[in-house]
Each structure stands twice: as structure tokens, then as C-alpha cells.
Scaffold this motif. Structure first.
Motif, PDB file in Angstrom:
ATOM      1  N   VAL A  36       0.832  -1.202   0.000  1.00  0.00           N
ATOM      2  CA  VAL A  36       0.000   0.000   0.000  1.00  0.00           C
ATOM      3  C   VAL A  36       0.868   1.254   0.000  1.00  0.00           C
ATOM      4  CG1 VAL A  36      -1.644   1.340   1.386  1.00  0.00           C
ATOM      5  CG2 VAL A  36      -2.013  -1.097   1.040  1.00  0.00           C
ATOM      6  N   GLU A  37       1.890   1.302   0.856  1.00  0.00           N
ATOM      7  CA  GLU A  37       2.734   2.494   0.906  1.00  0.00           C
ATOM      8  C   GLU A  37       3.541   2.656  -0.380  1.00  0.00           C
ATOM      9  OE1 GLU A  37       4.923   3.329   4.440  1.00  0.00           O
ATOM     10  OE2 GLU A  37       3.193   2.928   5.726  1.00  0.00           O
ATOM     11  N   SER A  38       4.007   1.562  -0.948  1.00  0.00           N
ATOM     12  CA  SER A  38       4.731   1.649  -2.223  1.00  0.00           C
ATOM     13  C   SER A  38       3.820   2.178  -3.326  1.00  0.00           C
ATOM     14  CB  SER A  38       5.280   0.280  -2.620  1.00  0.00           C
ATOM     15  OG  SER A  38       6.240  -0.146  -1.711  1.00  0.00           O
ATOM     16  N   LEU A  39       2.582   1.701  -3.347  1.00  0.00           N
ATOM     17  CA  LEU A  39       1.627   2.191  -4.351  1.00  0.00           C
ATOM     18  C   LEU A  39       1.311   3.669  -4.135  1.00  0.00           C
ATOM     19  CD1 LEU A  39      -0.799  -0.843  -4.702  1.00  0.00           C
ATOM     20  CD2 LEU A  39       0.874  -0.005  -6.366  1.00  0.00           C
ATOM     21  N   LEU A  40       1.247   4.102  -2.883  1.00  0.00           N
ATOM     22  CA  LEU A  40       1.034   5.529  -2.617  1.00  0.00           C
ATOM     23  C   LEU A  40       2.207   6.355  -3.148  1.00  0.00           C
ATOM     24  CD1 LEU A  40      -0.457   5.458   0.981  1.00  0.00           C
ATOM     25  CD2 LEU A  40      -1.624   6.176  -1.110  1.00  0.00           C
ATOM     26  N   PHE A  41       3.423   5.904  -2.886  1.00  0.00           N
ATOM     27  CA  PHE A  41       4.598   6.604  -3.424  1.00  0.00           C
ATOM     28  C   PHE A  41       4.581   6.604  -4.947  1.00  0.00           C
ATOM     29  CE2 PHE A  41       6.844   5.801   0.743  1.00  0.00           C
ATOM     30  CZ  PHE A  41       7.001   7.145   1.070  1.00  0.00           C
ATOM     31  N   CYS A  42       4.195   5.484  -5.554  1.00  0.00           N
ATOM     32  CA  CYS A  42       4.119   5.405  -7.017  1.00  0.00           C
ATOM     33  C   CYS A  42       3.104   6.409  -7.561  1.00  0.00           C
ATOM     34  CB  CYS A  42       3.719   3.996  -7.457  1.00  0.00           C
ATOM     35  SG  CYS A  42       4.987   2.755  -7.236  1.00  0.00           S
ATOM     36  N   CYS A  43       1.944   6.477  -6.941  1.00  0.00           N
ATOM     37  CA  CYS A  43       0.902   7.401  -7.403  1.00  0.00           C
ATOM     38  C   CYS A  43       1.347   8.853  -7.268  1.00  0.00           C
ATOM     39  CB  CYS A  43      -0.390   7.170  -6.623  1.00  0.00           C
ATOM     40  SG  CYS A  43      -1.191   5.612  -7.031  1.00  0.00           S
ATOM     41  N   VAL A  44       2.005   9.173  -6.176  1.00  0.00           N
ATOM     42  CA  VAL A  44       2.492  10.545  -5.995  1.00  0.00           C
ATOM     43  C   VAL A  44       3.572  10.858  -7.029  1.00  0.00           C
ATOM     44  CG1 VAL A  44       3.720  12.090  -4.428  1.00  0.00           C
ATOM     45  CG2 VAL A  44       1.866  10.665  -3.564  1.00  0.00           C
ATOM     46  N   PHE A  45       4.460   9.906  -7.293  1.00  0.00           N
ATOM     47  CA  PHE A  45       5.503  10.109  -8.297  1.00  0.00           C
ATOM     48  C   PHE A  45       4.879  10.357  -9.668  1.00  0.00           C
ATOM     49  CE2 PHE A  45       8.555   8.813 -11.483  1.00  0.00           C
ATOM     50  CZ  PHE A  45       9.740   9.372 -11.023  1.00  0.00           C
ATOM     51  N   LEU A  46       3.910   9.520 -10.047  1.00  0.00           N
ATOM     52  CA  LEU A  46       3.259   9.669 -11.354  1.00  0.00           C
ATOM     53  C   LEU A  46       2.500  10.988 -11.445  1.00  0.00           C
ATOM     54  CD1 LEU A  46       1.985   6.019 -11.866  1.00  0.00           C
ATOM     55  CD2 LEU A  46       3.950   7.118 -12.958  1.00  0.00           C
ATOM     56  N   ALA A  47       1.810  11.360 -10.367  1.00  0.00           N
ATOM     57  CA  ALA A  47       1.068  12.620 -10.375  1.00  0.00           C
ATOM     58  C   ALA A  47       2.025  13.812 -10.472  1.00  0.00           C
ATOM     59  CB  ALA A  47       0.204  12.731  -9.122  1.00  0.00           C
ATOM     60  N   ALA A  48       3.117  13.765  -9.720  1.00  0.00           N
ATOM     61  CA  ALA A  48       4.091  14.865  -9.764  1.00  0.00           C
ATOM     62  C   ALA A  48       4.730  14.968 -11.143  1.00  0.00           C
ATOM     63  CB  ALA A  48       5.164  14.664  -8.700  1.00  0.00           C
ATOM     64  N   VAL A  68      10.957   5.011  -5.549  1.00  0.00           N
ATOM     65  CA  VAL A  68      10.099   4.362  -4.554  1.00  0.00           C
ATOM     66  C   VAL A  68      10.946   3.481  -3.636  1.00  0.00           C
ATOM     67  CG1 VAL A  68       8.215   2.700  -4.243  1.00  0.00           C
ATOM     68  CG2 VAL A  68       8.016   4.501  -5.950  1.00  0.00           C
ATOM     69  N   PHE A  69      11.957   2.831  -4.188  1.00  0.00           N
ATOM     70  CA  PHE A  69      12.865   2.025  -3.368  1.00  0.00           C
ATOM     71  C   PHE A  69      13.587   2.909  -2.340  1.00  0.00           C
ATOM     72  CE2 PHE A  69      17.060   0.119  -2.596  1.00  0.00           C
ATOM     73  CZ  PHE A  69      16.664  -1.101  -2.074  1.00  0.00           C
ATOM     74  N   ILE A  70      14.069   4.068  -2.767  1.00  0.00           N
ATOM     75  CA  ILE A  70      14.737   5.004  -1.856  1.00  0.00           C
ATOM     76  C   ILE A  70      13.788   5.417  -0.739  1.00  0.00           C
ATOM     77  CG2 ILE A  70      15.591   7.391  -1.674  1.00  0.00           C
ATOM     78  CD1 ILE A  70      16.833   6.970  -4.488  1.00  0.00           C
ATOM     79  N   MET A  71      12.569   5.736  -1.095  1.00  0.00           N
ATOM     80  CA  MET A  71      11.603   6.182  -0.088  1.00  0.00           C
ATOM     81  C   MET A  71      11.296   5.068   0.908  1.00  0.00           C
ATOM     82  SD  MET A  71      11.272   9.291  -0.967  1.00  0.00           S
ATOM     83  CE  MET A  71       9.926   9.961  -0.055  1.00  0.00           C
ATOM     84  N   MET A  72      11.083   3.853   0.432  1.00  0.00           N
ATOM     85  CA  MET A  72      10.733   2.751   1.333  1.00  0.00           C
ATOM     86  C   MET A  72      11.906   2.354   2.226  1.00  0.00           C
ATOM     87  SD  MET A  72       7.558   2.126   1.072  1.00  0.00           S
ATOM     88  CE  MET A  72       7.426   0.588   1.945  1.00  0.00           C
ATOM     89  N   VAL A  73      13.108   2.324   1.677  1.00  0.00           N
ATOM     90  CA  VAL A  73      14.286   1.987   2.496  1.00  0.00           C
ATOM     91  C   VAL A  73      14.505   3.050   3.570  1.00  0.00           C
ATOM     92  CG1 VAL A  73      16.807   1.776   2.437  1.00  0.00           C
ATOM     93  CG2 VAL A  73      15.417   0.534   0.792  1.00  0.00           C
ATOM     94  N   SER A  74      14.305   4.305   3.227  1.00  0.00           N
ATOM     95  CA  SER A  74      14.437   5.371   4.220  1.00  0.00           C
ATOM     96  C   SER A  74      13.414   5.224   5.334  1.00  0.00           C
ATOM     97  CB  SER A  74      14.283   6.736   3.552  1.00  0.00           C
ATOM     98  OG  SER A  74      15.305   6.935   2.618  1.00  0.00           O
ATOM     99  N   MET A  75      12.218   4.819   4.987  1.00  0.00           N
ATOM    100  CA  MET A  75      11.189   4.612   6.007  1.00  0.00           C
ATOM    101  C   MET A  75      11.555   3.420   6.909  1.00  0.00           C
ATOM    102  SD  MET A  75       9.177   7.055   5.593  1.00  0.00           S
ATOM    103  CE  MET A  75       9.832   8.249   4.474  1.00  0.00           C
ATOM    104  N   VAL A  76      12.101   2.375   6.317  1.00  0.00           N
ATOM    105  CA  VAL A  76      12.543   1.220   7.109  1.00  0.00           C
ATOM    106  C   VAL A  76      13.640   1.644   8.079  1.00  0.00           C
ATOM    107  CG1 VAL A  76      13.784  -0.981   6.968  1.00  0.00           C
ATOM    108  CG2 VAL A  76      11.855  -0.552   5.454  1.00  0.00           C
ATOM    109  N   PHE A 127       6.900  16.305  -5.821  1.00  0.00           N
ATOM    110  CA  PHE A 127       7.001  14.928  -5.328  1.00  0.00           C
ATOM    111  C   PHE A 127       7.218  14.890  -3.822  1.00  0.00           C
ATOM    112  CE2 PHE A 127       9.622  11.237  -4.170  1.00  0.00           C
ATOM    113  CZ  PHE A 127       8.655  10.254  -4.360  1.00  0.00           C
ATOM    114  N   LEU A 128       8.193  15.606  -3.313  1.00  0.00           N
ATOM    115  CA  LEU A 128       8.506  15.543  -1.881  1.00  0.00           C
ATOM    116  C   LEU A 128       7.385  16.134  -1.025  1.00  0.00           C
ATOM    117  CD1 LEU A 128      12.290  16.416  -2.034  1.00  0.00           C
ATOM    118  CD2 LEU A 128      11.263  14.189  -1.565  1.00  0.00           C
ATOM    119  N   PHE A 129       6.813  17.233  -1.451  1.00  0.00           N
ATOM    120  CA  PHE A 129       5.742  17.866  -0.684  1.00  0.00           C
ATOM    121  C   PHE A 129       4.524  16.959  -0.596  1.00  0.00           C
ATOM    122  CE2 PHE A 129       2.011  20.657  -0.409  1.00  0.00           C
ATOM    123  CZ  PHE A 129       2.326  21.403   0.709  1.00  0.00           C
ATOM    124  N   PHE A 130       4.067  16.464  -1.730  1.00  0.00           N
ATOM    125  CA  PHE A 130       2.858  15.648  -1.714  1.00  0.00           C
ATOM    126  C   PHE A 130       3.105  14.254  -1.156  1.00  0.00           C
ATOM    127  CE2 PHE A 130       1.482  18.926  -4.735  1.00  0.00           C
ATOM    128  CZ  PHE A 130       0.346  19.335  -4.056  1.00  0.00           C
TER     129      PHE A 130
END
Length: 156
Positions: A36-48, A68-76, A127-130
Motif C-alpha cells: 500500500v505504501e509503495s503504491l502511494l509513493f508510485c501514485c504521488v511520483f506519477l502525479a508529480a 520508490v525504493f529510496i523512499m521505502m528503504v528510508s522509512m525502514v 514529489f517531496l511535498f505531496f
């Protein structure tokens, strides 16, 4: 009064303590939460990318994966997926903010390498803001955070 001398045993103890603290932070999300979180990051990336650059979805897929990999690894690495973090909504937000600071630094360094056309200020801002606001809006909902905790531990 003499200057404090750092002994090798003290240095090893400090490094061991730091290592244990860092390893304790690292927890992976459940499969569904990661999806779910990866898909949210993907949607924000595509929208941005669509809003700021006017790119099509197919043009944005290759650079989207490493971002998306960078974002998820940072969250981990931020520890936001630790079970005890979801006991307090403020803990979720603090760890999420820490993860976004880490992700932002890595993202800003890596985006020119991933896709130079995505290094525009407009895209990076969108991307970063949204991503920050979308994830921090949805994360408490999908993580099962107690909204009525008052900032403390759960009693139920």
C-alpha cells in the motif's frame, strides 16, 4: 582537571551501543502495508511527473522504481514500522518525519543520476511535498495507530 581521554574500550562500547540502536530501528513492514505504501509513493511520483513535467505514465515507470525504493528503504531505516511506534500517533509522525528527512537527502543526491529530466525544482518540490502529506495522512490509518492515545501508551 585533566582532559577526558577516550580509551579504546570506551570507543568500542559507544560503537556497540550505536550499532544496537541502529539495528533496533530497522523493521520491515508487513507485505500488505509495504504494498500500500509503495503504491502511494508510485501514485504521488506519477502525479508529480504528470503535473510538473507533462510526462506519460510509461515514460515515468523506469525512474519511478528506484525512487520508490529510496523512499521505502528510508522509512525502514527510520523505524516507523516498529510495532511499538504505532502505540502513539506522535511517534508515528516523528519517525515518519525522520524518514522523510533521510529520504529527501538521498533523493536529492540520486535523482540527477536516476533521471536528469526529473531533477527540475518543480518536480522535486511536487514529489517531496505531496509524498510527505499523502503518506503522513494515510500511514496512521493503515498502521492501526490509536488516535485517542493522548500521546502515551495504549491501555486497551
Amino acid at each position: 582537571m585533566g582532559a577526558s581521554v577516550t580509551k579504546p574500550s570506551n570507543t568500542r562500547t559507544l560503537l556497540a551501543l550505536l550499532g544496537r540502536t541502529l539495528v533496533r530501528q530497522i523493521r520491515f513492514p508487513t507485505f500488505m502495508r509495504a504494498l500500500v505504501e509503495s503504491l502511494l509513493f508510485c501514485c504521488v511520483f506519477l502525479a508529480a511527473g504528470y503535473v510538473s513535467l507533462g510526462y506519460s505514465v510509461t515514460a515515468m515507470l523506469p525512474p519511478m522504481v528506484p525512487v520508490v525504493f529510496i523512499m521505502m528503504v528510508s522509512m525502514v531505516l527510520s523505524g516507523v514500522y516498529r510495532k511499538e511506534i504505532t502505540d502513539s500517533i506522535m511517534n508515528v509522525y516523528w519517525h515518519s518525519a525522520y524518514g522523510f528527512v533521510l529520504a529527501t537527502v538521498i533523493f536529492l543526491v540520486c535523482v540527477p543520476l536516476i533521471g536528469p529530466e526529473f531533477a527540475s525544482q518543480k518536480f522535486k518540490f511536487f514529489f517531496l511535498f505531496f509524498a510527505f502529506f499523502v503518506i503522513n495522512t494515510m500511514r496512521p490509518v493503515i498502521s492501526g495507530t490509536d488516535f485517542m492515545d493522548g500521546g502515551g501508551r495504549r491501555t486497551n
